[in-house]
Design a protein around this motif. Sequence first.
Motif, PDB file in Angstrom:
ATOM      1  N   SER A 152      85.680  40.833  42.560  1.00  0.00           N
ATOM      2  CA  SER A 152      85.569  40.417  43.957  1.00  0.00           C
ATOM      3  C   SER A 152      84.100  40.132  44.232  1.00  0.00           C
ATOM      4  O   SER A 152      83.253  41.013  44.086  1.00  0.00           O
ATOM      5  N   ILE A 178      95.456  48.473  37.956  1.00  0.00           N
ATOM      6  CA  ILE A 178      94.759  47.229  38.299  1.00  0.00           C
ATOM      7  C   ILE A 178      93.336  47.632  38.688  1.00  0.00           C
ATOM      8  O   ILE A 178      93.156  48.498  39.545  1.00  0.00           O
ATOM      9  N   TYR A 180      89.934  42.333  37.758  1.00  0.00           N
ATOM     10  CA  TYR A 180      89.500  41.326  38.720  1.00  0.00           C
ATOM     11  C   TYR A 180      88.067  41.566  39.145  1.00  0.00           C
ATOM     12  O   TYR A 180      87.544  42.672  39.038  1.00  0.00           O
ATOM     13  N   VAL A 224      88.143  36.482  45.144  1.00  0.00           N
ATOM     14  CA  VAL A 224      88.640  37.297  44.024  1.00  0.00           C
ATOM     15  C   VAL A 224      88.991  36.409  42.849  1.00  0.00           C
ATOM     16  O   VAL A 224      89.619  35.363  43.020  1.00  0.00           O
ATOM     17  N   THR A 247      89.502  46.357  40.008  1.00  0.00           N
ATOM     18  CA  THR A 247      88.749  45.282  40.651  1.00  0.00           C
ATOM     19  C   THR A 247      87.310  45.744  40.845  1.00  0.00           C
ATOM     20  O   THR A 247      87.059  46.721  41.550  1.00  0.00           O
ATOM     21  N   GLN A 303     103.624  49.207  43.795  1.00  0.00           N
ATOM     22  CA  GLN A 303     102.271  49.731  43.887  1.00  0.00           C
ATOM     23  C   GLN A 303     102.314  51.128  44.483  1.00  0.00           C
ATOM     24  O   GLN A 303     102.993  51.371  45.477  1.00  0.00           O
ATOM     25  N   GLU A 310      83.979  45.118  42.577  1.00  0.00           N
ATOM     26  CA  GLU A 310      83.495  44.414  43.775  1.00  0.00           C
ATOM     27  C   GLU A 310      81.977  44.418  43.760  1.00  0.00           C
ATOM     28  O   GLU A 310      81.360  45.450  43.525  1.00  0.00           O
ATOM     29  N   TRP A 359      87.541  49.270  42.554  1.00  0.00           N
ATOM     30  CA  TRP A 359      88.816  49.577  43.193  1.00  0.00           C
ATOM     31  C   TRP A 359      89.839  49.838  42.094  1.00  0.00           C
ATOM     32  O   TRP A 359      89.990  49.026  41.184  1.00  0.00           O
ATOM     33  N   ARG A 400      97.894  40.478  45.796  1.00  0.00           N
ATOM     34  CA  ARG A 400      97.731  41.834  46.339  1.00  0.00           C
ATOM     35  C   ARG A 400      96.257  42.225  46.353  1.00  0.00           C
ATOM     36  O   ARG A 400      95.768  42.805  47.324  1.00  0.00           O
ATOM     37  N   VAL A 401      95.523  41.915  45.283  1.00  0.00           N
ATOM     38  CA  VAL A 401      94.094  42.233  45.241  1.00  0.00           C
ATOM     39  C   VAL A 401      93.361  41.457  46.336  1.00  0.00           C
ATOM     40  O   VAL A 401      92.496  42.007  47.030  1.00  0.00           O
ATOM     41  N   ARG A 447      90.108  36.580  38.454  1.00  0.00           N
ATOM     42  CA  ARG A 447      90.500  37.387  37.294  1.00  0.00           C
ATOM     43  C   ARG A 447      89.386  37.313  36.258  1.00  0.00           C
ATOM     44  O   ARG A 447      88.797  36.263  36.053  1.00  0.00           O
ATOM     45  N   VAL A 495      91.548  44.008  48.714  1.00  0.00           N
ATOM     46  CA  VAL A 495      90.097  44.070  48.464  1.00  0.00           C
ATOM     47  C   VAL A 495      89.412  42.887  49.137  1.00  0.00           C
ATOM     48  O   VAL A 495      88.455  43.052  49.877  1.00  0.00           O
TER      49      VAL A 495
END
Length: 129
Positions: free
Chosen positions: A121, A82, A119, A126, A84, A39, A86, A29, A14-15, A128, A19
């Motif tokens: 990016s 979640i 995560y 991407v 992320t 989600q 970036e 994010w 999904r990420v 983890r 993203v």
Amino acid sequence: NAPRLLTDADVLQRVEQLVGRATVARQLWVMFVDGDGKQAPVIMPISDLPLRPESRVIDNLAAVLAGMCDDLTTEVGSGTVILTLERIGRDAVLPVDRQWAAALQEACHRAGAVLRGMYLSTSGGVHRI
């Protein structure tokens, strides 16, 4: 209706979909998942992040997380988040990325928010943290 996020592989996919590869210098994010693994429709990009974590940014994030995760609790479980980070650049987890990860984990802890995944990016994709 997107499939539920039941495994770590589901979350990573999904990420990657939402993203993907980094396109901005630095952004965070925030995605929310309800207790049933669905989600939430709100995806929150936070731009203009400083290079290193600052207490005001972490305090503000903790306040947002505290309110949102409570609203996502279902009979099955609690809401989760979640995160992320970036950033354009090297396709590796850098020391500054680890500083951000630690600060973001602290924000989740203070907010009582369950961190579903953290995560990174980069220009390469991407990963983890």
